[in-house]
Write a protein that holds these residues in place. Structure first.
Motif, PDB file in Angstrom:
ATOM      1  N   ARG A  86     -21.032  -4.228   4.766  1.00 40.00           N
ATOM      2  CA  ARG A  86     -19.838  -4.207   4.231  1.00 40.00           C
ATOM      3  C   ARG A  86     -19.032  -2.655   5.165  1.00 40.00           C
ATOM      4  NH1 ARG A  86     -20.772  -5.298  -1.075  1.00 40.00           N
ATOM      5  NH2 ARG A  86     -20.927  -7.481  -1.400  1.00 40.00           N
ATOM      6  N   ASP A  87     -19.875  -1.754   4.954  1.00 38.75           N
ATOM      7  CA  ASP A  87     -19.673  -0.249   5.443  1.00 38.75           C
ATOM      8  C   ASP A  87     -20.772   0.383   6.152  1.00 38.75           C
ATOM      9  OD1 ASP A  87     -18.288   2.142   6.289  1.00 38.75           O
ATOM     10  OD2 ASP A  87     -17.746   2.587   4.137  1.00 38.75           O
ATOM     11  N   PRO A  88     -21.242   0.023   7.182  1.00 43.46           N
ATOM     12  CA  PRO A  88     -22.513   0.443   7.925  1.00 43.46           C
ATOM     13  C   PRO A  88     -22.337   2.154   8.031  1.00 43.46           C
ATOM     14  CG  PRO A  88     -21.196  -0.824   9.727  1.00 43.46           C
ATOM     15  CD  PRO A  88     -20.448  -0.790   8.244  1.00 43.46           C
ATOM     16  N   VAL A  89     -21.292   2.654   7.855  1.00 48.10           N
ATOM     17  CA  VAL A  89     -21.270   4.218   8.115  1.00 48.10           C
ATOM     18  C   VAL A  89     -21.440   4.826   6.902  1.00 48.10           C
ATOM     19  CG1 VAL A  89     -19.461   5.883   8.945  1.00 48.10           C
ATOM     20  CG2 VAL A  89     -19.554   3.708  10.095  1.00 48.10           C
ATOM     21  N   ALA A  90     -21.242   4.221   5.741  1.00 43.24           N
ATOM     22  CA  ALA A  90     -21.282   4.833   4.423  1.00 43.24           C
ATOM     23  C   ALA A  90     -22.781   5.494   3.969  1.00 43.24           C
ATOM     24  CB  ALA A  90     -20.915   4.066   3.243  1.00 43.24           C
ATOM     25  N   ALA A  91     -23.040   6.649   3.624  1.00 43.32           N
ATOM     26  CA  ALA A  91     -24.237   7.229   3.614  1.00 43.32           C
ATOM     27  C   ALA A  91     -25.106   6.625   2.360  1.00 43.32           C
ATOM     28  CB  ALA A  91     -24.183   8.446   3.477  1.00 43.32           C
ATOM     29  N   ALA A  92     -24.191   6.114   1.500  1.00 44.36           N
ATOM     30  CA  ALA A  92     -24.784   5.541   0.070  1.00 44.36           C
ATOM     31  C   ALA A  92     -25.328   4.326   0.278  1.00 44.36           C
ATOM     32  CB  ALA A  92     -23.559   5.613  -0.975  1.00 44.36           C
ATOM     33  N   SER A  93     -24.635   3.569   1.287  1.00 44.83           N
ATOM     34  CA  SER A  93     -25.041   2.126   1.678  1.00 44.83           C
ATOM     35  C   SER A  93     -26.485   2.174   2.484  1.00 44.83           C
ATOM     36  CB  SER A  93     -24.074   1.294   2.315  1.00 44.83           C
ATOM     37  OG  SER A  93     -22.812   1.508   2.101  1.00 44.83           O
ATOM     38  N   MET A  94     -26.467   3.157   3.307  1.00 40.95           N
ATOM     39  CA  MET A  94     -27.711   3.381   4.122  1.00 40.95           C
ATOM     40  C   MET A  94     -28.870   3.789   3.268  1.00 40.95           C
ATOM     41  SD  MET A  94     -26.982   2.245   6.991  1.00 40.95           S
ATOM     42  CE  MET A  94     -25.653   0.966   6.365  1.00 40.95           C
ATOM     43  N   THR A  95     -28.628   4.579   2.347  1.00 42.28           N
ATOM     44  CA  THR A  95     -29.735   5.060   1.481  1.00 42.28           C
ATOM     45  C   THR A  95     -30.261   4.209   0.652  1.00 42.28           C
ATOM     46  OG1 THR A  95     -28.778   7.402   1.552  1.00 42.28           O
ATOM     47  CG2 THR A  95     -30.072   6.956  -0.318  1.00 42.28           C
ATOM     48  N   ALA A  96     -29.452   3.612   0.001  1.00 45.83           N
ATOM     49  CA  ALA A  96     -29.707   2.120  -0.696  1.00 45.83           C
ATOM     50  C   ALA A  96     -30.617   1.260   0.031  1.00 45.83           C
ATOM     51  CB  ALA A  96     -28.554   1.531  -1.508  1.00 45.83           C
ATOM     52  N   ASN A 149     -29.734   4.887  14.749  1.00 46.45           N
ATOM     53  CA  ASN A 149     -29.884   6.425  14.532  1.00 46.45           C
ATOM     54  C   ASN A 149     -29.241   7.089  15.773  1.00 46.45           C
ATOM     55  OD1 ASN A 149     -30.865   6.120  12.147  1.00 46.45           O
ATOM     56  ND2 ASN A 149     -32.876   6.497  12.392  1.00 46.45           N
ATOM     57  N   ASP A 150     -29.372   6.274  16.935  1.00 48.30           N
ATOM     58  CA  ASP A 150     -28.744   7.311  18.030  1.00 48.30           C
ATOM     59  C   ASP A 150     -27.254   6.984  17.996  1.00 48.30           C
ATOM     60  OD1 ASP A 150     -31.371   7.665  19.109  1.00 48.30           O
ATOM     61  OD2 ASP A 150     -31.316   6.115  20.674  1.00 48.30           O
ATOM     62  N   ALA A 151     -26.731   5.966  17.555  1.00 52.63           N
ATOM     63  CA  ALA A 151     -25.216   5.961  17.597  1.00 52.63           C
ATOM     64  C   ALA A 151     -24.628   6.784  16.519  1.00 52.63           C
ATOM     65  CB  ALA A 151     -25.100   4.556  17.054  1.00 52.63           C
ATOM     66  N   VAL A 152     -25.408   6.832  15.179  1.00 51.86           N
ATOM     67  CA  VAL A 152     -25.133   7.841  14.251  1.00 51.86           C
ATOM     68  C   VAL A 152     -24.998   9.173  15.004  1.00 51.86           C
ATOM     69  CG1 VAL A 152     -25.863   8.844  11.973  1.00 51.86           C
ATOM     70  CG2 VAL A 152     -25.999   6.508  12.256  1.00 51.86           C
ATOM     71  N   LEU A 153     -26.147   9.617  15.468  1.00 53.03           N
ATOM     72  CA  LEU A 153     -26.188  11.137  15.917  1.00 53.03           C
ATOM     73  C   LEU A 153     -25.009  11.221  16.945  1.00 53.03           C
ATOM     74  CD1 LEU A 153     -27.712  13.601  16.529  1.00 53.03           C
ATOM     75  CD2 LEU A 153     -28.782  12.688  18.253  1.00 53.03           C
ATOM     76  N   GLY A 169     -11.564  15.374  10.138  1.00 52.70           N
ATOM     77  CA  GLY A 169     -11.216  15.842   8.789  1.00 52.70           C
ATOM     78  C   GLY A 169      -9.969  15.491   8.370  1.00 52.70           C
ATOM     79  N   VAL A 170      -8.923  15.440   9.265  1.00 53.23           N
ATOM     80  CA  VAL A 170      -7.766  15.118   8.837  1.00 53.23           C
ATOM     81  C   VAL A 170      -7.511  13.404   8.766  1.00 53.23           C
ATOM     82  CG1 VAL A 170      -5.130  14.798   9.750  1.00 53.23           C
ATOM     83  CG2 VAL A 170      -6.395  16.958   9.898  1.00 53.23           C
ATOM     84  N   PHE A 171      -8.337  12.648   9.406  1.00 52.81           N
ATOM     85  CA  PHE A 171      -8.352  11.223   9.491  1.00 52.81           C
ATOM     86  C   PHE A 171      -9.623  10.701   8.600  1.00 52.81           C
ATOM     87  CE2 PHE A 171      -5.708  12.188  13.124  1.00 52.81           C
ATOM     88  CZ  PHE A 171      -4.759  11.191  12.938  1.00 52.81           C
ATOM     89  N   GLY A 172     -10.353  11.649   8.025  1.00 55.86           N
ATOM     90  CA  GLY A 172     -11.103  11.187   7.183  1.00 55.86           C
ATOM     91  C   GLY A 172     -12.664  10.433   7.753  1.00 55.86           C
ATOM     92  N   PHE A 173     -12.752  10.827   8.832  1.00 55.26           N
ATOM     93  CA  PHE A 173     -14.199  10.516   9.519  1.00 55.26           C
ATOM     94  C   PHE A 173     -15.247  11.469   9.018  1.00 55.26           C
ATOM     95  CE2 PHE A 173     -11.248   9.216  12.764  1.00 55.26           C
ATOM     96  CZ  PHE A 173     -11.588   8.088  13.333  1.00 55.26           C
ATOM     97  N   ALA A 174     -16.026  10.730   7.794  1.00 56.25           N
ATOM     98  CA  ALA A 174     -17.095  11.459   7.318  1.00 56.25           C
ATOM     99  C   ALA A 174     -18.654  11.367   8.058  1.00 56.25           C
ATOM    100  CB  ALA A 174     -17.300  10.973   5.817  1.00 56.25           C
ATOM    101  N   PRO A 175     -19.383  12.283   8.024  1.00 62.03           N
ATOM    102  CA  PRO A 175     -20.467  12.147   8.660  1.00 62.03           C
ATOM    103  C   PRO A 175     -21.391  10.751   8.185  1.00 62.03           C
ATOM    104  CG  PRO A 175     -20.324  14.262   7.999  1.00 62.03           C
ATOM    105  CD  PRO A 175     -19.428  13.697   7.431  1.00 62.03           C
ATOM    106  N   ALA A 176     -21.908  10.103   9.167  1.00 64.87           N
ATOM    107  CA  ALA A 176     -22.769   8.992   8.901  1.00 64.87           C
ATOM    108  C   ALA A 176     -24.168   9.214   8.517  1.00 64.87           C
ATOM    109  CB  ALA A 176     -22.691   7.704   9.851  1.00 64.87           C
ATOM    110  N   ALA A 177     -24.891   8.425   7.636  1.00 61.96           N
ATOM    111  CA  ALA A 177     -26.346   8.719   7.417  1.00 61.96           C
ATOM    112  C   ALA A 177     -27.040   7.696   8.245  1.00 61.96           C
ATOM    113  CB  ALA A 177     -26.712   8.118   5.745  1.00 61.96           C
ATOM    114  N   MET A 178     -28.228   8.497   8.844  1.00 65.23           N
ATOM    115  CA  MET A 178     -29.308   7.655   9.682  1.00 65.23           C
ATOM    116  C   MET A 178     -29.998   7.073   8.612  1.00 65.23           C
ATOM    117  SD  MET A 178     -30.405  10.253  12.473  1.00 65.23           S
ATOM    118  CE  MET A 178     -29.444  11.061  13.609  1.00 65.23           C
TER     119      MET A 178
END
Length: 195
Positions: A86-96, A149-153, A169-178
């Motif tokens: 559903r959200d491959p950029v979300a850190a919580a999803s990748m950690t889980a 992980n290369d794409a996340v980097l 920051g203005v548009f809400g692009f948060a860092p992604a989790a590897m």
């Protein structure tokens, strides 16, 4: 003349903001694409596991707990993969997902160790084929994880560099989790040979 210079500066800034925003979107989409490749391999893996367990079940009558642990871990990993999809950029999803995959890897490892103790099971053609297919799929998952992980980097570098970090920051692009390795620290250590 002054209004023309201000309009030109504003136009240049607008074009720069649009270019940076579009680049960040492209990088975020690359993460989604890379995760889709992982997802294909994980689905293949999840589809193989019930067949492997069913093949082993007829030989491992006394190992019911091991078989049930594999199926439970598979189901947990499937649920985590669906959430991550559903959200491959979300850190919580990748950690889980990483945690669920680690549990599944451990359960499969226990199954393979138990299977080694049963010569009839090791000799079963279907079990050998499924084990080979699972090993091949694990390798594909590893390569897909590396591409992810290369794409996340690339994305994290893109969102962290100036002036893109301001736009991010203005548009809400948060860092992604590897995606981390699904192996435990104990499995990562090189085997020690003692004589």
């Amino acid at each position: 003349m002054e209004i023309t210079i201000l309009a030109l500066v504003a136009a240049v800034l607008a074009v720069a903001v649009i270019a940076i925003y579009n680049r960040l979107v492209r990088l975020r989409n690359a993460i989604a694409n890379a995760f889709a490749q992982i997802d294909v391999q994980l689905k293949r893996r999840y589809d193989l596991i019930p067949n492997l367990v069913e093949t082993a079940r007829k030989y491992l009558q006394h190992e019911r707990d091991t078989l049930e642990a594999v199926i439970a871990a598979r189901n947990q990993a499937c649920a985590a993969a669906i959430a991550a999809r559903r959200d491959p950029v979300a850190a919580a999803s990748m950690t889980a997902l990483g945690a669920a995959e680690g549990t599944l890897g451990s359960a499969l490892g226990r199954l393979m160790v138990v299977a080694e103790a049963y010569p009839q099971l090791k000799a079963d053609q279907t079990m050998r084929e499924l084990s080979e297919e699972l090993t091949s799929t694990e390798n594909r998952v590893g390569f897909a994880r590396q591409a992810y992980n290369d794409a996340v980097l690339d994305f994290n570098n893109g969102t962290g560099q100036f002036p893109a970090n301001l736009i991010a920051g203005v548009f809400g692009f948060a860092p992604a989790a590897m995606l981390q390795s699904t192996q435990s620290e104990q499995e990562r250590q090189a085997p020690r040979v003692q004589f």
